[in-house]
Scaffold this motif. Structure first.
Motif, PDB file in Angstrom:
ATOM      1  N   PHE A   1       0.849  -1.196   0.000  1.00  0.00           N
ATOM      2  CA  PHE A   1       0.000   0.000   0.000  1.00  0.00           C
ATOM      3  C   PHE A   1       0.887   1.249   0.000  1.00  0.00           C
ATOM      4  CE2 PHE A   1      -2.423   3.384   2.036  1.00  0.00           C
ATOM      5  CZ  PHE A   1      -3.674   3.273   1.449  1.00  0.00           C
ATOM      6  N   ALA A   2       1.865   1.280   0.915  1.00  0.00           N
ATOM      7  CA  ALA A   2       2.755   2.440   1.030  1.00  0.00           C
ATOM      8  C   ALA A   2       3.552   2.649  -0.256  1.00  0.00           C
ATOM      9  CB  ALA A   2       3.697   2.270   2.219  1.00  0.00           C
ATOM     10  N   ARG A   3       4.124   1.574  -0.775  1.00  0.00           N
ATOM     11  CA  ARG A   3       4.907   1.682  -2.024  1.00  0.00           C
ATOM     12  C   ARG A   3       4.048   2.195  -3.165  1.00  0.00           C
ATOM     13  NH1 ARG A   3       6.965  -3.451  -0.692  1.00  0.00           N
ATOM     14  NH2 ARG A   3       5.395  -4.345  -2.072  1.00  0.00           N
ATOM     15  N   GLY A   4       2.868   1.601  -3.304  1.00  0.00           N
ATOM     16  CA  GLY A   4       1.977   1.968  -4.406  1.00  0.00           C
ATOM     17  C   GLY A   4       1.478   3.397  -4.334  1.00  0.00           C
ATOM     18  N   LYS A   5       1.007   3.796  -3.170  1.00  0.00           N
ATOM     19  CA  LYS A   5       0.468   5.155  -3.026  1.00  0.00           C
ATOM     20  C   LYS A   5       1.559   6.205  -3.212  1.00  0.00           C
ATOM     21  CE  LYS A   5      -3.730   3.908  -2.272  1.00  0.00           C
ATOM     22  NZ  LYS A   5      -4.657   3.896  -3.378  1.00  0.00           N
TER      23      LYS A   5
ATOM     24  N   GLU B   1       2.564  11.189   5.753  1.00  0.00           N
ATOM     25  CA  GLU B   1       1.456  11.467   6.675  1.00  0.00           C
ATOM     26  C   GLU B   1       0.121  10.980   6.111  1.00  0.00           C
ATOM     27  OE1 GLU B   1       1.579  15.546   7.974  1.00  0.00           O
ATOM     28  OE2 GLU B   1       3.406  15.204   9.123  1.00  0.00           O
ATOM     29  N   ARG B   2      -0.079  11.166   4.826  1.00  0.00           N
ATOM     30  CA  ARG B   2      -1.328  10.711   4.186  1.00  0.00           C
ATOM     31  C   ARG B   2      -1.383   9.187   4.180  1.00  0.00           C
ATOM     32  NH1 ARG B   2      -4.570  12.544  -0.636  1.00  0.00           N
ATOM     33  NH2 ARG B   2      -6.357  11.160  -0.513  1.00  0.00           N
ATOM     34  N   ILE B   3      -0.257   8.553   3.877  1.00  0.00           N
ATOM     35  CA  ILE B   3      -0.199   7.086   3.864  1.00  0.00           C
ATOM     36  C   ILE B   3      -0.502   6.552   5.268  1.00  0.00           C
ATOM     37  CG2 ILE B   3       1.340   5.089   3.584  1.00  0.00           C
ATOM     38  CD1 ILE B   3       2.714   6.730   1.292  1.00  0.00           C
ATOM     39  N   THR B   4       0.112   7.173   6.282  1.00  0.00           N
ATOM     40  CA  THR B   4      -0.119   6.771   7.673  1.00  0.00           C
ATOM     41  C   THR B   4      -1.590   6.903   8.031  1.00  0.00           C
ATOM     42  OG1 THR B   4       2.105   7.491   8.275  1.00  0.00           O
ATOM     43  CG2 THR B   4       0.537   7.232  10.071  1.00  0.00           C
ATOM     44  N   ARG B   5      -2.186   8.036   7.666  1.00  0.00           N
ATOM     45  CA  ARG B   5      -3.605   8.297   7.960  1.00  0.00           C
ATOM     46  C   ARG B   5      -4.498   7.214   7.318  1.00  0.00           C
ATOM     47  NH1 ARG B   5      -3.558  13.608   6.730  1.00  0.00           N
ATOM     48  NH2 ARG B   5      -4.211  13.305   4.592  1.00  0.00           N
ATOM     49  N   GLU B   6      -4.223   6.922   6.060  1.00  0.00           N
ATOM     50  CA  GLU B   6      -5.032   5.930   5.339  1.00  0.00           C
ATOM     51  C   GLU B   6      -4.863   4.528   5.923  1.00  0.00           C
ATOM     52  OE1 GLU B   6      -7.289   6.359   2.889  1.00  0.00           O
ATOM     53  OE2 GLU B   6      -7.004   8.510   2.858  1.00  0.00           O
ATOM     54  N   LEU B   7      -3.641   4.184   6.339  1.00  0.00           N
ATOM     55  CA  LEU B   7      -3.405   2.863   6.939  1.00  0.00           C
ATOM     56  C   LEU B   7      -4.091   2.757   8.301  1.00  0.00           C
ATOM     57  CD1 LEU B   7       0.312   2.185   5.953  1.00  0.00           C
ATOM     58  CD2 LEU B   7      -1.690   0.938   5.150  1.00  0.00           C
ATOM     59  N   LYS B   8      -4.067   3.855   9.074  1.00  0.00           N
ATOM     60  CA  LYS B   8      -4.751   3.857  10.380  1.00  0.00           C
ATOM     61  C   LYS B   8      -6.247   3.678  10.177  1.00  0.00           C
ATOM     62  CE  LYS B   8      -1.652   6.494  13.333  1.00  0.00           C
ATOM     63  NZ  LYS B   8      -1.310   7.843  13.806  1.00  0.00           N
ATOM     64  N   PHE B   9      -6.763   4.313   9.142  1.00  0.00           N
ATOM     65  CA  PHE B   9      -8.186   4.196   8.814  1.00  0.00           C
ATOM     66  C   PHE B   9      -8.552   2.737   8.533  1.00  0.00           C
ATOM     67  CE2 PHE B   9     -11.428   4.093   5.384  1.00  0.00           C
ATOM     68  CZ  PHE B   9     -12.498   4.569   6.106  1.00  0.00           C
ATOM     69  N   ARG B  10      -7.587   1.977   8.008  1.00  0.00           N
ATOM     70  CA  ARG B  10      -7.809   0.557   7.695  1.00  0.00           C
ATOM     71  C   ARG B  10      -7.436  -0.348   8.872  1.00  0.00           C
ATOM     72  NH1 ARG B  10      -7.057   3.271   3.157  1.00  0.00           N
ATOM     73  NH2 ARG B  10      -8.024   2.573   1.218  1.00  0.00           N
TER      74      ARG B  10
ATOM     75  N   LYS C   1       4.922   1.641  10.587  1.00  0.00           N
ATOM     76  CA  LYS C   1       6.347   2.016  10.594  1.00  0.00           C
ATOM     77  C   LYS C   1       7.134   1.181   9.593  1.00  0.00           C
ATOM     78  CE  LYS C   1       6.867   3.727  15.309  1.00  0.00           C
ATOM     79  NZ  LYS C   1       6.305   3.070  16.479  1.00  0.00           N
ATOM     80  N   THR C   2       6.879  -0.114   9.583  1.00  0.00           N
ATOM     81  CA  THR C   2       7.559  -1.023   8.654  1.00  0.00           C
ATOM     82  C   THR C   2       7.252  -0.623   7.213  1.00  0.00           C
ATOM     83  OG1 THR C   2       7.211  -2.776  10.278  1.00  0.00           O
ATOM     84  CG2 THR C   2       7.919  -3.465   8.107  1.00  0.00           C
ATOM     85  N   ALA C   3       6.005  -0.292   6.949  1.00  0.00           N
ATOM     86  CA  ALA C   3       5.584   0.074   5.595  1.00  0.00           C
ATOM     87  C   ALA C   3       6.275   1.351   5.124  1.00  0.00           C
ATOM     88  CB  ALA C   3       4.072   0.249   5.553  1.00  0.00           C
ATOM     89  N   LEU C   4       6.405   2.333   6.023  1.00  0.00           N
ATOM     90  CA  LEU C   4       7.022   3.610   5.638  1.00  0.00           C
ATOM     91  C   LEU C   4       8.509   3.448   5.319  1.00  0.00           C
ATOM     92  CD1 LEU C   4       5.254   6.109   8.055  1.00  0.00           C
ATOM     93  CD2 LEU C   4       4.771   5.691   5.640  1.00  0.00           C
ATOM     94  N   LYS C   5       9.132   2.400   5.864  1.00  0.00           N
ATOM     95  CA  LYS C   5      10.545   2.131   5.548  1.00  0.00           C
ATOM     96  C   LYS C   5      10.715   1.695   4.099  1.00  0.00           C
ATOM     97  CE  LYS C   5      11.840   0.939  10.249  1.00  0.00           C
ATOM     98  NZ  LYS C   5      11.830  -0.178  11.204  1.00  0.00           N
ATOM     99  N   GLU C   6       9.622   1.296   3.459  1.00  0.00           N
ATOM    100  CA  GLU C   6       9.657   0.877   2.058  1.00  0.00           C
ATOM    101  C   GLU C   6       9.927   2.065   1.127  1.00  0.00           C
ATOM    102  OE1 GLU C   6       8.819  -2.494   0.562  1.00  0.00           O
ATOM    103  OE2 GLU C   6       9.693  -2.750   2.548  1.00  0.00           O
TER     104      GLU C   6
ATOM    105  N   GLY D   1      -0.074  14.958   1.939  1.00  0.00           N
ATOM    106  CA  GLY D   1       0.446  14.222   3.083  1.00  0.00           C
ATOM    107  C   GLY D   1       1.930  14.366   3.343  1.00  0.00           C
ATOM    108  N   TYR D   2       2.524  15.441   2.856  1.00  0.00           N
ATOM    109  CA  TYR D   2       3.945  15.672   3.130  1.00  0.00           C
ATOM    110  C   TYR D   2       4.097  16.440   4.436  1.00  0.00           C
ATOM    111  CZ  TYR D   2       5.157  13.771  -1.369  1.00  0.00           C
ATOM    112  OH  TYR D   2       5.329  12.904  -2.408  1.00  0.00           O
ATOM    113  N   GLU D   3       5.225  16.260   5.093  1.00  0.00           N
ATOM    114  CA  GLU D   3       5.482  16.893   6.381  1.00  0.00           C
ATOM    115  C   GLU D   3       5.734  18.382   6.175  1.00  0.00           C
ATOM    116  OE1 GLU D   3       6.732  14.256   5.048  1.00  0.00           O
ATOM    117  OE2 GLU D   3       7.182  12.673   6.482  1.00  0.00           O
ATOM    118  N   SER D   4       5.142  19.219   7.019  1.00  0.00           N
ATOM    119  CA  SER D   4       5.241  20.669   6.844  1.00  0.00           C
ATOM    120  C   SER D   4       6.697  21.155   6.855  1.00  0.00           C
ATOM    121  CB  SER D   4       4.406  21.409   7.888  1.00  0.00           C
ATOM    122  OG  SER D   4       4.644  20.887   9.157  1.00  0.00           O
ATOM    123  N   ARG D   5       7.517  20.561   7.690  1.00  0.00           N
ATOM    124  CA  ARG D   5       8.937  20.951   7.753  1.00  0.00           C
ATOM    125  C   ARG D   5       9.591  20.795   6.371  1.00  0.00           C
ATOM    126  NH1 ARG D   5      13.114  17.603   8.056  1.00  0.00           N
ATOM    127  NH2 ARG D   5      11.756  15.828   8.431  1.00  0.00           N
TER     128      ARG D   5
END
Length: 155
Positions: A65-69, A78-87, A95-100, A141-145
């Motif tokens: 999911f993370a790789r594809g999105k 942040e958007r990927i995290t939000r969508e995964l939490k929703f699921r 965390k593991t997915a974001l390392k992809e 979903g990008y970080e503001s910083r």
């Protein structure tokens, strides 16, 4: 038109196909099983079967999911995290997915989006222009910083 009746094995095969076609999360499978109006024991039996035979693997789902999105829709973490939490995906799997996502590719994509959006925004006032680009990237979903660092490259 009457509802079609399936045996538990037929439903199991249908759900297996559903999982083979694309990685799925538990929530999607449970929603699909609900459509068949199964008794709780049958649902449990099918879910257990899918887990045991690796048709249903939450970590694999989160990673793909993370790789594809990121690769296709160019979503930020942040958007990927939000969508995964929703699921209902666990924090560990998120965390593991974001390392992809490769960090250099991530930053490069962000700057690419800034450049692309900067050409599309017609606003003349530099501050309003940057605000529009920032809003677009925050939605993505990008970080503001990181966004504000990237926006400082715009003249």
């Amino acid at each position: 038109m009457s509802k079609q009746v399936f045996t538990v094995d037929e439903i199991k095969r249908k759900i297996e196909q559903y999982c083979v076609y694309q990685d799925r999360c538990h929530k999607e499978i449970e929603k699909k099983l609900t459509e068949y109006n199964l008794i709780p024991e049958a649902k449990e039996y099918i879910l257990l079967h899918l887990l045991e035979h690796n048709f249903l693997n939450e970590e694999r789902f989160a990673k793909s999911f993370a790789r594809g999105k990121f690769r296709i829709k160019k979503w930020g973490k942040e958007r990927i995290t939000r969508e995964l939490k929703f699921r209902d995906i666990s924090s560990y799997n998120i965390k593991t997915a974001l390392k992809e996502i490769n960090e250099q590719d991530y930053i490069a994509t962000l700057y690419e989006l800034v450049e692309k959006k900067n050409k599309l925004v017609t606003e003349v006032n530099l501050y309003k222009r940057k605000k529009k680009i920032a809003d677009y990237l925050l939605y993505r979903g990008y970080e503001s910083r990181l966004i504000y660092e990237a926006l400082n490259t715009i003249q």
